[in-house]
Design an enzyme around this catalytic site. Sequence first.
Site, PDB file in Angstrom:
ATOM      1  N   LYS A 146      19.054   6.495  28.237  1.00  0.00           N
ATOM      2  CA  LYS A 146      20.186   6.875  29.085  1.00  0.00           C
ATOM      3  C   LYS A 146      19.897   8.074  29.981  1.00  0.00           C
ATOM      4  CE  LYS A 146      22.533   9.681  25.547  1.00  0.00           C
ATOM      5  NZ  LYS A 146      22.469  10.981  26.202  1.00  0.00           N
ATOM      6  N   THR A 147      19.167   9.078  29.458  1.00  0.00           N
ATOM      7  CA  THR A 147      18.870  10.260  30.272  1.00  0.00           C
ATOM      8  C   THR A 147      17.996   9.875  31.456  1.00  0.00           C
ATOM      9  OG1 THR A 147      18.966  11.601  28.259  1.00  0.00           O
ATOM     10  CG2 THR A 147      18.009  12.632  30.202  1.00  0.00           C
ATOM     11  N   ASP A 201      27.649  12.808  30.605  1.00  0.00           N
ATOM     12  CA  ASP A 201      26.839  12.304  29.500  1.00  0.00           C
ATOM     13  C   ASP A 201      27.625  12.425  28.186  1.00  0.00           C
ATOM     14  OD1 ASP A 201      24.684  11.274  28.174  1.00  0.00           O
ATOM     15  OD2 ASP A 201      23.502  13.121  28.193  1.00  0.00           O
ATOM     16  N   GLU A 202      27.244  11.637  27.183  1.00  0.00           N
ATOM     17  CA  GLU A 202      27.880  11.665  25.855  1.00  0.00           C
ATOM     18  C   GLU A 202      29.399  11.563  25.964  1.00  0.00           C
ATOM     19  OE1 GLU A 202      26.074  11.359  23.374  1.00  0.00           O
ATOM     20  OE2 GLU A 202      24.160  12.372  23.656  1.00  0.00           O
ATOM     21  N   GLN A 216      28.307   5.635  18.454  1.00  0.00           N
ATOM     22  CA  GLN A 216      27.785   6.927  18.009  1.00  0.00           C
ATOM     23  C   GLN A 216      28.824   8.040  18.141  1.00  0.00           C
ATOM     24  OE1 GLN A 216      23.410   7.760  18.757  1.00  0.00           O
ATOM     25  NE2 GLN A 216      23.704   6.169  20.296  1.00  0.00           N
ATOM     26  N   ARG A 275      17.878   6.421  13.776  1.00  0.00           N
ATOM     27  CA  ARG A 275      16.942   7.547  13.968  1.00  0.00           C
ATOM     28  C   ARG A 275      15.512   7.107  13.658  1.00  0.00           C
ATOM     29  NH1 ARG A 275      19.367   9.304  17.392  1.00  0.00           N
ATOM     30  NH2 ARG A 275      20.682   7.499  17.024  1.00  0.00           N
TER      31      ARG A 275
END
Length: 741
Positions: free
Chosen positions: A32-33, A219-220, A250, A605
Amino acid sequence: MSIYDTLNAEQREAVFHTEGPLLILAGAGSGKTRVLTHRIAYLIEEKGVNPWHILAITFTNKAAGEMRERVDKIVGFGAESIWVSTFHSTCVRILRRYIDHLGYDNNFTIYDTDDQKIVMKDVCKYLQIDTKLYKERTLLSIISSAKDEMVTPEEFALRAESDFREKKIAEVYREYEKRLRANNALDFDDLLLKTVQLFETQPDILDYYQERFRYIMVDEYQDTNTVQFRFVSLLAAKYRNLCVVGDDDQSIYKFRGANIKNILNFEQEFEHAKVIKLEQNYRSTSNILDAANAVISNNTARKDKKLWTDNGEGEKIRFRDFDTAYDEAEFIVGDIKEKVNAGSCTYSDNAVLYRTNAQSRMFEEKFVTANIPYKVVGGVNFYARKEIKDLLAYLKTIDNGKDDLASRRIINVPKRGIGATSISRIQENASEREISFYDALRSVDLIPGVSRGVTKVESFVALIEHFKQRAEEVSISQLMDEIIEAIDYYEYLREEGDVEAEARIENIDELKNKIVAYEESCEDGMPTLGGFLEEVALVADIDSLDENSDYVVLMTLHSAKGLEYPSVYLAGLEDGLFPSYMTITADDPMEIEEERRLCYVGITRAKKELTLTCAKRRMVRGETQYNKMSRFLKEVPVYLLSSGNVVMKEETDIPKQNAYMQAVQSFHAKAFETPKPIRQFGNAGGSSSSYDVGDRVRHVKFGEGLVTAIVAGGRDYEVTVQFDNAGVKKMFAAFAKLQKI
């Protein structure tokens, strides 16, 4: 070759869609970044957008710094004109320029947590608030939540209606705000709230920033709260070029005020919004992703998506169930050591994840014993935590009184009003006479300059001497309980706030587990206080570890978000621990869904190896509890697990120890059923009342609450209740006079 050719089809679509509202559902590890930074570059290079018109918002300074660095690298000239910052930093810049329109001076002060505490203390004193009933930290937390929801003191008072407690809090909120304004000060919640108020009351200022920021990226987005949503909505209202990136699967910060509805209802709030799903994962193997998809698919409040990868199938997920938590920790530590010795990985390739901070203790001890370097991320090493050091200092002082550091640490814990000057003079006297600090305390009446504190010091010495005698008569675990009760240590912790206190009490429960484990396993059969402290010293020598970059990482699942490791051990997967008992018994099914998202975060993770573990028996508050394996474990398809695992097998062979019937019930209960043996509690007045863990009860002083634990202790039961308004209280059943609702 263009920089956009390195993106997959969905990533390119997200980069090239520049006009109108856009929701990018970015699954874990989907890049995403990369999409955000390439989108900024595309706006400038291909669409001719002036960097001045671009705003990129994220949550943490670290994330903002990383994005800033990547934007500068990919955009180059003009990148400095782009605002890349956190919500709070963005609002500060706006308020510094225009807050005078709200009646403040532009050189306002920003109060940190300590400043807020001082103001609240003064407010409570002024309003004659009983801080035993209304904790200062709890009041600050309630006010913070109100500001997150954009509820003013006036609105709060109207909502309180005839509720006495709420009306009191409304008074506090009003006075707190009055004092902040008088001091030309804002707290952190005000930074967003005042900016929204500025935009809502000053249309010309709002118009200026709408013109300034024609392209907004957040973002987020799944972590935004109500006031953050309103801030973004106002800014984007004119040009509607709002791009938000997030993953509803998330969303794990509800306790911080995050509102998952912001991302779930995006299309309803912003008409004709485009939704693009980034489902290709670049981090994990397909077996790991299939497990994550299977678990999270059980949630109802989510956007439909399914992670996939080109990384190959990879190894099957390992599941191991153990008889005890001790065996679980021993396996994980031994497994890591074996892999490192074989040269298949480094220590830093491995992460151990767990639900609560208290779980780190057993792993830390095993790592120290095995001489394996480790680091606790997002927390403090178990034996370095304040509450653990406090209670161990009491035990050390009781044991021999020669440890000056221990005695000095606890002389004012909890606060006894012994001043720093008095302590300094006592220490000087001890040094001159070449005796211990505690020995100097015993003859404090002979030390000049300590006259005002003599009575308080003598009271402390009497307490320690009493426990020196008790140490000869009772077990270490009983001694620990008596110390905690005598100094009212839990109440002392609760003064720091309910959330912090509960985590600290969990750590103390884990220390009790350590004490009981020592008593049960003492080789010569005669456990002693000195022997226990010696054993703790051997495993608590955390300062001796080299600060090496190659270490195993230990952390809670909340701390793990955004990180990745080649090998992940997800430990303690048992109903009652993960998901927690509070969420299992909660009326709101969304509580379990948040826990499931946390499990999803933990699974994703892992890059190459994932190991899931649980234990049949785990010590809690010094007593052995029998737990069923987590419902989340049962949601992982059997075909994804390595051979020999028995995830779906029903356990029947339960060791016949105390709480045998509880164990049998636990393992034979239905999947979502909690066994509830009925106990009769005799009250002081001779009556009796039947209730058990999970029942709602009423207390004459504290009101209504939920029974979370009942522990047998001598002639009576110790009952733990999570009260709706008074927080967590522990009390003896005979005197609590609790009535089942």
